[in-house]
Enzyme design. Structure first.
Site, PDB file in Angstrom:
ATOM      1  N   CYS A  12      49.967  27.807  38.403  1.00  0.00           N
ATOM      2  CA  CYS A  12      48.822  27.501  37.530  1.00  0.00           C
ATOM      3  C   CYS A  12      48.423  28.806  36.868  1.00  0.00           C
ATOM      4  O   CYS A  12      48.349  29.845  37.534  1.00  0.00           O
ATOM      5  CB  CYS A  12      47.655  26.937  38.355  1.00  0.00           C
ATOM      6  SG  CYS A  12      46.107  26.754  37.432  1.00  0.00           S
ATOM      7  N   HIS A  39      45.683  29.874  35.952  1.00  0.00           N
ATOM      8  CA  HIS A  39      44.453  30.453  36.499  1.00  0.00           C
ATOM      9  C   HIS A  39      44.739  31.394  37.669  1.00  0.00           C
ATOM     10  O   HIS A  39      43.995  32.354  37.906  1.00  0.00           O
ATOM     11  CB  HIS A  39      43.513  29.351  37.005  1.00  0.00           C
ATOM     12  CG  HIS A  39      42.756  28.621  35.950  1.00  0.00           C
ATOM     13  ND1 HIS A  39      43.349  27.713  35.102  1.00  0.00           N
ATOM     14  CD2 HIS A  39      41.441  28.629  35.605  1.00  0.00           C
ATOM     15  CE1 HIS A  39      42.435  27.205  34.290  1.00  0.00           C
ATOM     16  NE2 HIS A  39      41.267  27.752  34.573  1.00  0.00           N
ATOM     17  N   CYS A  49      49.290  26.383  30.150  1.00  0.00           N
ATOM     18  CA  CYS A  49      48.793  25.547  31.239  1.00  0.00           C
ATOM     19  C   CYS A  49      49.989  24.835  31.855  1.00  0.00           C
ATOM     20  O   CYS A  49      50.708  24.120  31.151  1.00  0.00           O
ATOM     21  CB  CYS A  49      47.785  24.532  30.691  1.00  0.00           C
ATOM     22  SG  CYS A  49      47.238  23.274  31.869  1.00  0.00           S
ATOM     23  N   ASN A  50      50.218  25.065  33.146  1.00  0.00           N
ATOM     24  CA  ASN A  50      51.353  24.426  33.812  1.00  0.00           C
ATOM     25  C   ASN A  50      51.255  22.907  33.760  1.00  0.00           C
ATOM     26  O   ASN A  50      52.238  22.211  33.507  1.00  0.00           O
ATOM     27  CB  ASN A  50      51.411  24.874  35.271  1.00  0.00           C
ATOM     28  CG  ASN A  50      51.888  26.296  35.433  1.00  0.00           C
ATOM     29  OD1 ASN A  50      53.064  26.560  35.609  1.00  0.00           O
ATOM     30  ND2 ASN A  50      50.953  27.228  35.368  1.00  0.00           N
ATOM     31  N   THR A  51      50.065  22.376  34.012  1.00  0.00           N
ATOM     32  CA  THR A  51      49.888  20.925  34.043  1.00  0.00           C
ATOM     33  C   THR A  51      50.157  20.302  32.684  1.00  0.00           C
ATOM     34  O   THR A  51      50.834  19.272  32.575  1.00  0.00           O
ATOM     35  CB  THR A  51      48.463  20.561  34.519  1.00  0.00           C
ATOM     36  OG1 THR A  51      48.249  21.133  35.812  1.00  0.00           O
ATOM     37  CG2 THR A  51      48.277  19.060  34.593  1.00  0.00           C
ATOM     38  N   TYR A  84      42.755  20.112  34.481  1.00  0.00           N
ATOM     39  CA  TYR A  84      43.665  19.057  34.030  1.00  0.00           C
ATOM     40  C   TYR A  84      44.443  18.455  35.198  1.00  0.00           C
ATOM     41  O   TYR A  84      44.912  17.335  35.131  1.00  0.00           O
ATOM     42  CB  TYR A  84      44.684  19.626  33.029  1.00  0.00           C
ATOM     43  CG  TYR A  84      44.184  19.843  31.615  1.00  0.00           C
ATOM     44  CD1 TYR A  84      42.835  19.727  31.282  1.00  0.00           C
ATOM     45  CD2 TYR A  84      45.072  20.180  30.600  1.00  0.00           C
ATOM     46  CE1 TYR A  84      42.397  19.949  29.989  1.00  0.00           C
ATOM     47  CE2 TYR A  84      44.646  20.394  29.295  1.00  0.00           C
ATOM     48  CZ  TYR A  84      43.312  20.291  28.993  1.00  0.00           C
ATOM     49  OH  TYR A  84      42.880  20.490  27.709  1.00  0.00           O
ATOM     50  N   GLY A  85      44.606  19.236  36.258  1.00  0.00           N
ATOM     51  CA  GLY A  85      45.473  18.843  37.361  1.00  0.00           C
ATOM     52  C   GLY A  85      45.112  17.546  38.057  1.00  0.00           C
ATOM     53  O   GLY A  85      45.941  16.942  38.725  1.00  0.00           O
ATOM     54  N   ASP A 102      44.612  26.331  27.017  1.00  0.00           N
ATOM     55  CA  ASP A 102      44.674  26.054  28.451  1.00  0.00           C
ATOM     56  C   ASP A 102      43.517  25.128  28.795  1.00  0.00           C
ATOM     57  O   ASP A 102      42.584  24.945  28.010  1.00  0.00           O
ATOM     58  CB  ASP A 102      44.585  27.358  29.251  1.00  0.00           C
ATOM     59  CG  ASP A 102      44.626  27.134  30.765  1.00  0.00           C
ATOM     60  OD1 ASP A 102      45.380  26.239  31.200  1.00  0.00           O
ATOM     61  OD2 ASP A 102      43.914  27.830  31.495  1.00  0.00           O
ATOM     62  N   SER A 103      43.584  24.584  30.005  1.00  0.00           N
ATOM     63  CA  SER A 103      42.507  23.725  30.490  1.00  0.00           C
ATOM     64  C   SER A 103      41.245  24.524  30.782  1.00  0.00           C
ATOM     65  O   SER A 103      40.263  23.970  31.284  1.00  0.00           O
ATOM     66  CB  SER A 103      42.951  23.007  31.772  1.00  0.00           C
ATOM     67  OG  SER A 103      43.246  23.959  32.773  1.00  0.00           O
TER      68      SER A 103
END
Length: 262
Positions: free
Chosen positions: A183, A185, A73-75, A42-43, A10-11
């Site tokens: 996200c 997070h 990570c969604n992004t 990352y977004g 993940d970011s």
């Protein structure tokens, strides 16, 4: 059967919300988690940068012998997973905002999506949204500043609560009955979100679905761990491992968390 680990990246520390679901469903699997916190969030990055960082993380996990990689990570999923799948032979599991269940279940025909700019502006997100929300009002809000607060160990702070009040207000004015967390997070904000949101608003994240998909792909590829004893997971951060350790450790367990430059 494979004794190799599942890799997760993940970011930053947010993807541990996904790791917890995977570890709960597949406790015998060894997992290696990479928190790319020095490059978070990352977004706000370009697609090119997101793809490059995702390759970097993938290469590191492959060097550690991983048999499958979860892009927690969604992004990174919405911007890079197609490139990763075309370039590497290993299976990849991605994570997308759970738009479909929210749209199908909504009674007010209004749902809120809290996500990063990188996710909301991606082609994959747009395609999924168009598919399921034709008769639904969708209020998309960029969670600017939330990842930074969580990465800074301030998920339960007054600053985070105040920011959430500000971000959620446009959604509540539109009478949403579902809030989609876009996200990895953001599940760490659920206790604060429940304080702010009316009881009628349901919160949806993708963690359980990702864990189930991970198990299914391991089974399809005959990659499940055949041992009967649980392996100790490993966690690595390239910034502050203490923030990562605070999120995953408790009185019940104390997993090793290390700094690693990657």
């Amino acid at each position: 059967m494979s004794f190799n680990p599942i890799g997760i990246f993940d970011s930053g520390v947010g993807g541990t919300s996904i790791w917890k679901e995977i570890h709960s469903l597949l406790p015998l699997e060894k997992t290696i988690y990479l928190a790319d916190s020095k490059n978070a969030p990352y977004g706000k990055k370009t697609v090119r940068d997101i793809v490059s960082l995702s390759r970097k993380n993938t290469d590191k996990l492959l060097s550690m012998g991983c048999k499958l990689i979860v892009v927690a990570c969604n992004t990174a999923t919405t911007n890079a997973i197609q490139e990763l799948r075309s370039e590497y032979k290993i299976p990849f599991i991605g994570i997308e905002p759970a738009i479909k269940p929210a749209a199908l279940k909504s009674q007010t025909k209004a749902i809120g999506i809290l996500a990063t700019k990188g996710t909301l502006s991606s082609a994959l997100f747009s395609k999924t949204s168009e598919l399921y929300t034709k008769k639904i009002k969708v209020i998309e809000i960029e969670g600017n500043g939330l990842v930074e607060l969580i990465e800074g160990g301030k998920k339960d702070s007054l600053a985070t609560e105040n920011l959430l009040h500000q971000l959620l207000e446009p959604m509540l004015l539109q009478e949403i009955d579902y809030l989609v967390l876009g996200c990895s997070h953001y599940p760490y904000l659920i206790p604060t979100l429940k304080k702010i949101l009316p009881k009628k608003v349901q919160i949806i994240d993708s963690g359980e679905a990702v864990a189930r998909q991970t198990k299914a792909v391991l089974e399809q590829n005959h990659l499940l761990n055949g041992t009967s004893s649980a392996e100790i997971p490993e966690f690595f951060s390239n910034k502050n491992p203490m923030v990562l350790a605070e999120l995953i450790n408790s009185k019940e367990h104390n997993f090793p968390v290390s700094y690693m430059d990657f």
